[in-house]
Design a protein around this motif. Structure first.
Motif, PDB file in Angstrom:
ATOM      1  N   UNK A 133       3.304  12.346  -5.559  1.00  0.00           N
ATOM      2  CA  UNK A 133       2.412  12.151  -5.120  1.00  0.00           C
ATOM      3  C   UNK A 133       1.997  11.574  -4.257  1.00  0.00           C
ATOM      4  N   UNK A 134       2.805  11.915  -2.816  1.00  0.00           N
ATOM      5  CA  UNK A 134       3.136  10.931  -1.955  1.00  0.00           C
ATOM      6  C   UNK A 134       1.216  10.917  -1.272  1.00  0.00           C
ATOM      7  N   UNK A 135       1.185   9.380  -0.789  1.00  0.00           N
ATOM      8  CA  UNK A 135      -0.102   8.728  -0.229  1.00  0.00           C
ATOM      9  C   UNK A 135      -0.050   8.786   1.237  1.00  0.00           C
ATOM     10  N   UNK A 136      -0.661   8.900   1.559  1.00  0.00           N
ATOM     11  CA  UNK A 136      -0.835   8.605   3.410  1.00  0.00           C
ATOM     12  C   UNK A 136      -0.957   6.989   3.871  1.00  0.00           C
ATOM     13  N   UNK A 137      -0.451   6.790   4.559  1.00  0.00           N
ATOM     14  CA  UNK A 137      -0.580   5.234   4.947  1.00  0.00           C
ATOM     15  C   UNK A 137      -1.726   4.663   4.871  1.00  0.00           C
TER      16      UNK A 137
ATOM     17  N   UNK B   2       7.240   6.188   1.357  1.00  0.00           N
ATOM     18  CA  UNK B   2       8.619   5.140   0.559  1.00  0.00           C
ATOM     19  C   UNK B   2       8.744   4.021   1.359  1.00  0.00           C
ATOM     20  N   UNK B   3       7.586   3.853   2.282  1.00  0.00           N
ATOM     21  CA  UNK B   3       7.856   2.084   2.446  1.00  0.00           C
ATOM     22  C   UNK B   3       7.409   1.298   0.814  1.00  0.00           C
ATOM     23  N   UNK B   4       6.912   1.534  -0.143  1.00  0.00           N
ATOM     24  CA  UNK B   4       6.790   1.041  -1.431  1.00  0.00           C
ATOM     25  C   UNK B   4       8.144   1.627  -2.211  1.00  0.00           C
TER      26      UNK B   4
ATOM     27  N   UNK C 299       8.933   3.477 -16.235  1.00  0.00           N
ATOM     28  CA  UNK C 299       7.616   3.663 -14.946  1.00  0.00           C
ATOM     29  C   UNK C 299       6.668   2.900 -14.332  1.00  0.00           C
ATOM     30  N   UNK C 300       6.766   2.880 -13.588  1.00  0.00           N
ATOM     31  CA  UNK C 300       6.092   2.036 -13.059  1.00  0.00           C
ATOM     32  C   UNK C 300       4.411   2.567 -12.660  1.00  0.00           C
ATOM     33  N   UNK C 301       3.007   1.991 -12.762  1.00  0.00           N
ATOM     34  CA  UNK C 301       1.356   2.383 -11.704  1.00  0.00           C
ATOM     35  C   UNK C 301       1.741   1.281 -10.641  1.00  0.00           C
ATOM     36  N   UNK C 302       1.797   1.876  -9.944  1.00  0.00           N
ATOM     37  CA  UNK C 302       1.681   1.035  -8.581  1.00  0.00           C
ATOM     38  C   UNK C 302       0.136   1.204  -7.365  1.00  0.00           C
ATOM     39  N   UNK C 303      -0.428  -0.304  -7.442  1.00  0.00           N
ATOM     40  CA  UNK C 303      -1.332  -0.252  -6.241  1.00  0.00           C
ATOM     41  C   UNK C 303      -0.387   0.389  -4.710  1.00  0.00           C
ATOM     42  N   UNK C 304      -0.677   1.604  -4.546  1.00  0.00           N
ATOM     43  CA  UNK C 304      -0.651   1.441  -2.627  1.00  0.00           C
ATOM     44  C   UNK C 304      -1.155   0.750  -1.784  1.00  0.00           C
ATOM     45  N   UNK C 305      -0.525  -0.579  -1.226  1.00  0.00           N
ATOM     46  CA  UNK C 305      -1.416  -0.655  -0.371  1.00  0.00           C
ATOM     47  C   UNK C 305      -1.461  -0.516   0.801  1.00  0.00           C
TER      48      UNK C 305
END
Length: 303
Positions: free
Chosen positions: A36-40, A17-19, A5-11
């Motif tokens: 847990x999808x995050x909006x752009x 999906x890009x990530x 598992x990776x704990x990613x900071x989505x920018x």
């Protein structure tokens, strides 16, 4: 293949999906999924599962989430956030700080929430945002959510900055919209930062360029967490040596085949999913079946 598992900071401006797509290129493997999808528009913690850990993705969506959000009053949009088509409200009375605070805090507790038009929830097999993009109106049914806590950090009209801890399925866009409706000003989500999902914290997250640097250095294992780090709240058992072949084949297991603590035995016999280890490694998830009196496989990680 990397399993874990990776704990990613989505920018901001990246989709979830890009990530995943970028990580497939960085890590040179296809078997990657996110929870847990995050909006752009949103930033923050995005839990990414690698290899065999992708089998756990759907189990992680139930985790409690914590967000830091900025609400903007006096405006609405078709997406309930700043990214949509903005509609400025007119003729409302500017509420004072106490009125705003009371309105925000009134949402603490259990309630029913209508998701945004632009959401990934499916209706008749199609996502809401797909209908919205086609200009079609479909029923959006209320869903139960729970706000555990809200901390208001700053009120500087029209902006309200707060931190919210909430249950799965809670839309902060909808919360901002509903607060604005309650105040009679309208409202939308101006920004969003996910600070926590379950055990995964913002301060421990990595941006994509940091993951790439670790991969290039050959030290990516420093960032990859073992699969069982996601499951520490689940009871556990160890398969006895004489019965490993049953586990390897995904067969039902009798209670006597396992070494289980008394505390975990009680939870397991109540039907909780539990971890099964073989030679110190997580091998499977099992669940007790009352009808047969046996443990049945739920997820296998040996393949």
């Amino acid at each position: 293949m990397i399993n874990g598992v990776l704990n990613i900071y989505k920018e901001q401006d990246f989709t979830s999906f890009d990530v995943v797509a970028k990580l497939r290129g960085i890590l040179h493997q296809k078997k990657i999924g996110h929870t847990g999808t995050l909006d752009p528009l949103a930033e923050g913690v995005l839990v990414v599962c690698l290899g065999n850990a992708t089998k756990l993705c759907e189990m992680l969506t139930s985790d409690t989430k914590e967000y830091e959000a900025v609400l903007k009053l006096g405006e609405c949009s078709d997406t309930d956030d700043i990214a949509g088509e903005i509609i400025s409200n007119e003729g409302y009375i500017v509420p004072d700080e106490d009125t705003i605070r009371d309105a925000v805090m009134s949402f603490v507790g259990k309630s029913m929430q209508i998701p945004p038009k632009y959401a990934a929830i499916k209706v008749d097999g199609k996502k809401l945002y797909e209908y919205a993009r086609e200009g079609k109106e479909v029923p959006r049914f209320e869903r139960p959510v729970e706000i555990f806590n809200i901390d208001i950090h700053e009120i500087d009209f029209p902006f309200v900055r707060f931190t919210v801890k909430c249950s799965k399925g809670t839309y902060i866009r909808s919360l901002c919209r509903d607060i604005g409706d309650k105040l009679g000003t309208g409202g939308l989500m101006f920004s969003l930062l996910r600070r926590q999902t379950g055990r995964f914290l913002l301060e421990n997250s990595l941006k994509l360029h940091e993951v790439e640097e670790l991969m290039n250095e050959g030290t990516i294992e420093k960032a990859v967490l073992p699969m069982d780090s996601l499951l520490l709240d689940y009871p556990s058992a160890n398969i006895k040596d004489d019965f490993m072949k049953y586990l390897l084949n995904g067969n039902k297991l009798h209670e006597d085949y396992l070494d289980i603590s008394e505390e975990d035995r009680e939870k397991i016999l109540l039907g909780e999913i539990f971890r099964v280890y073989m030679n110190g490694n997580l091998a499977a998830l099992y669940r007790y079946d009352r009808e047969s009196g046996m443990m049945k496989s739920y997820k296998m990680f040996l393949a």
